[in-house]
Design a protein around this motif. Structure first.
Motif, PDB file in Angstrom:
ATOM      1  N   ARG A  15      -7.808 -16.758   6.339  1.00  0.00           N
ATOM      2  CA  ARG A  15      -6.439 -15.758   6.395  1.00  0.00           C
ATOM      3  C   ARG A  15      -5.507 -16.568   5.878  1.00  0.00           C
ATOM      4  O   ARG A  15      -4.593 -15.930   5.274  1.00  0.00           O
ATOM      5  N   SER A  62      -3.284  -7.270   0.263  1.00  0.00           N
ATOM      6  CA  SER A  62      -2.332  -6.946   1.141  1.00  0.00           C
ATOM      7  C   SER A  62      -3.100  -7.008   2.689  1.00  0.00           C
ATOM      8  O   SER A  62      -4.177  -6.482   2.794  1.00  0.00           O
ATOM      9  N   ALA A  63      -2.371  -7.540   3.399  1.00  0.00           N
ATOM     10  CA  ALA A  63      -2.912  -7.532   5.059  1.00  0.00           C
ATOM     11  C   ALA A  63      -2.471  -6.173   5.541  1.00  0.00           C
ATOM     12  O   ALA A  63      -1.203  -5.665   5.418  1.00  0.00           O
ATOM     13  N   ARG A  64      -3.407  -5.729   6.419  1.00  0.00           N
ATOM     14  CA  ARG A  64      -3.242  -4.570   7.491  1.00  0.00           C
ATOM     15  C   ARG A  64      -2.904  -4.812   8.919  1.00  0.00           C
ATOM     16  O   ARG A  64      -3.233  -5.881   9.270  1.00  0.00           O
ATOM     17  N   GLU A  65      -2.805  -4.010   9.565  1.00  0.00           N
ATOM     18  CA  GLU A  65      -2.236  -4.177  11.047  1.00  0.00           C
ATOM     19  C   GLU A  65      -3.670  -4.483  12.007  1.00  0.00           C
ATOM     20  O   GLU A  65      -3.414  -5.170  12.754  1.00  0.00           O
ATOM     21  N   ASP A  66      -4.673  -3.860  11.517  1.00  0.00           N
ATOM     22  CA  ASP A  66      -5.784  -4.164  12.342  1.00  0.00           C
ATOM     23  C   ASP A  66      -6.615  -5.362  11.928  1.00  0.00           C
ATOM     24  O   ASP A  66      -7.551  -5.742  12.266  1.00  0.00           O
ATOM     25  N   SER A  68      -7.597  -6.430   8.731  1.00  0.00           N
ATOM     26  CA  SER A  68      -8.336  -6.416   7.600  1.00  0.00           C
ATOM     27  C   SER A  68      -7.327  -6.471   6.362  1.00  0.00           C
ATOM     28  O   SER A  68      -6.161  -6.390   6.505  1.00  0.00           O
ATOM     29  N   TYR A  69      -7.868  -6.233   5.236  1.00  0.00           N
ATOM     30  CA  TYR A  69      -7.127  -6.613   4.077  1.00  0.00           C
ATOM     31  C   TYR A  69      -7.574  -5.592   2.895  1.00  0.00           C
ATOM     32  O   TYR A  69      -8.815  -5.139   2.764  1.00  0.00           O
ATOM     33  N   ALA A  70      -6.551  -5.105   2.193  1.00  0.00           N
ATOM     34  CA  ALA A  70      -6.763  -4.128   1.360  1.00  0.00           C
ATOM     35  C   ALA A  70      -6.658  -4.680  -0.104  1.00  0.00           C
ATOM     36  O   ALA A  70      -5.696  -5.812  -0.334  1.00  0.00           O
ATOM     37  N   GLU A  72      -6.901  -3.881  -4.199  1.00  0.00           N
ATOM     38  CA  GLU A  72      -6.530  -3.019  -5.144  1.00  0.00           C
ATOM     39  C   GLU A  72      -6.630  -3.843  -6.607  1.00  0.00           C
ATOM     40  O   GLU A  72      -5.666  -4.637  -6.537  1.00  0.00           O
ATOM     41  N   THR A  89     -11.837  -2.957   1.170  1.00  0.00           N
ATOM     42  CA  THR A  89     -11.372  -3.226   2.322  1.00  0.00           C
ATOM     43  C   THR A  89     -12.173  -4.724   2.611  1.00  0.00           C
ATOM     44  O   THR A  89     -13.418  -4.658   2.859  1.00  0.00           O
ATOM     45  N   ARG A  91     -12.987  -7.432   5.655  1.00  0.00           N
ATOM     46  CA  ARG A  91     -12.773  -7.864   6.788  1.00  0.00           C
ATOM     47  C   ARG A  91     -13.427  -9.333   7.216  1.00  0.00           C
ATOM     48  O   ARG A  91     -14.334  -9.690   6.380  1.00  0.00           O
TER      49      ARG A  91
END
Length: 262
Positions: A15, A62-66, A68-70, A72, A89, A91
Motif C-alpha cells: 500500500r 488512485s486509491a478507492r474507499e473499499d 482497492s486501487y484503480a 488507468e 482494478t 486488490r
C-alpha cells in the motif's frame, strides 16, 4: 482479464508503494521516463513473441474507499497509429508470508498488436503484470537493506572502540619522552652520485649546441676502440733497402775479382 500474483511482502508495504507515484514508476518494467513529465509517464517497449512494440503514454494509480486501487492508462505507438487503453482494478489480499495481488479489468487496443497471435499477447500481458507486482514488493526493500548494512558496519566499529583501552593522561609538568633520533649512518653500498664518466659527459655537454651534442663521438666506456696500428710492415721495409744495397755491392766486387783472374 483476471490475474493473481503472490508477493512475499506484507500488505502494508504494498500500500505504501502504490501510494507513491515514484515507486510505481520504478516498478513498471522497462519504463523510460520523460523529463519534466508525470512520474508514471514515458516510453515502454513491449515484447510480444518475436516482435517488439514501443508505446508512449502514462498510467495513473488512485486509491478507492473499499481499499482497492484503480489503474488507468493510455498509450500510442511511437512508430505507428495504434493505441492501447486499459482500466484495471487492483486488490490486495493478505496471505501466508505475503500478499496476493489481484488484477481485474479490461484493455482495448488497435494497430500492430491486433495483428499478432492472441496467445502471445496474453503471455506478454501476464509477464508484464508479474514483473510489476514483484517490483512493487522490492521497491521498499532496498532502503531497509542499506540501513541493515550500515548497522552491521557500525556494530564492529563500536565494539572496537569499547575494546580499545584508554591511554592514561600525562600529568602536567612532565613532558613526554621524545624518541631518540635515528643515527646518521651513511650507506656505502649504493653510490651517492652518478659515475665519474657520466658526470664528465654531462659537464662536457654544458654550453654546447644540440647539433654538436648529437654528432659528438661517445666518450668514456662507450667510446669506440681504435684499430691496432700495423708497425711490423714499416720496420721490415726500413731494413730491406740497405740489405739489398749491400748484396748488390758484394756481387759487383766478386764479379770484378773473377775477371782479373781470367
Amino acid at each position: 482479464m483476471e490475474h493473481e500474483v503472490f508477493v512475499p511482502v506484507p500488505v502494508e508495504r504494498l500500500r505504501e508503494a502504490l501510494g507513491d507515484p515514484v515507486r510505481v514508476a520504478r516498478a513498471v518494467p522497462g519504463l523510460q521516463q520523460d523529463a519534466g513529465a508525470d512520474p508514471v509517464a514515458g516510453r515502454l517497449k513491449v515484447r510480444v513473441g518475436s516482435h517488439s512494440i514501443t508505446y508512449r503514454g502514462a498510467v495513473h494509480v488512485s486509491a478507492r474507499e473499499d481499499g482497492s486501487y484503480a489503474v488507468e492508462g493510455d498509450a500510442t505507438e511511437t512508430r505507428g497509429t495504434g493505441s492501447v487503453k486499459l482500466a484495471l482494478t487492483l486488490r490486495l489480499r493478505a496471505a501466508d508470508d505475503g500478499t496476493t495481488v489481484i488484477f481485474d479489468g479490461t484493455a482495448t487496443a488497435d494497430g500492430r498488436v491486433t495483428e499478432l497471435p492472441q496467445d502471445a499477447v496474453g503471455s506478454a500481458v501476464v509477464r508484464l503484470l508479474n514483473r510489476f507486482a514483484e517490483a512493487l514488493g522490492e521497491a521498499r526493500e532496498e532502503p531497509e537493506e542499506q540501513e541493515e548494512q550500515q548497522e552491521q558496519q557500525e556494530e564492529p566499529e563500536q565494539r572496537e572502540e569499547q575494546a580499545e583501552p584508554e591511554r592514561p593522561e600525562t600529568p602536567e609538568g612532565v613532558e613526554a619522552s621524545e624518541e631518540p633520533p635515528a643515527p646518521l649512518v651513511e650507506d656505502f653500498t649504493e653510490p651517492s652520485g652518478p659515475p665519474a664518466e657520466a658526470a664528465h659527459a654531462r659537464r662536457t655537454m654544458i654550453g654546447r649546441s644540440a647539433e654538436e651534442v648529437d654528432h659528438a663521438p661517445p666518450r668514456g666506456r662507450y667510446a669506440p676502440v681504435p684499430a691496432p696500428q700495423t708497425v711490423a710492415s714499416g720496420a721490415t721495409l726500413r731494413w730491406a733497402a740497405p740489405a739489398a744495397a749491400v748484396v748488390l755491392a758484394s756481387a759487383i766486387v766478386v764479379g770484378r775479382a773473377l775477371r782479373k783472374r781470367r
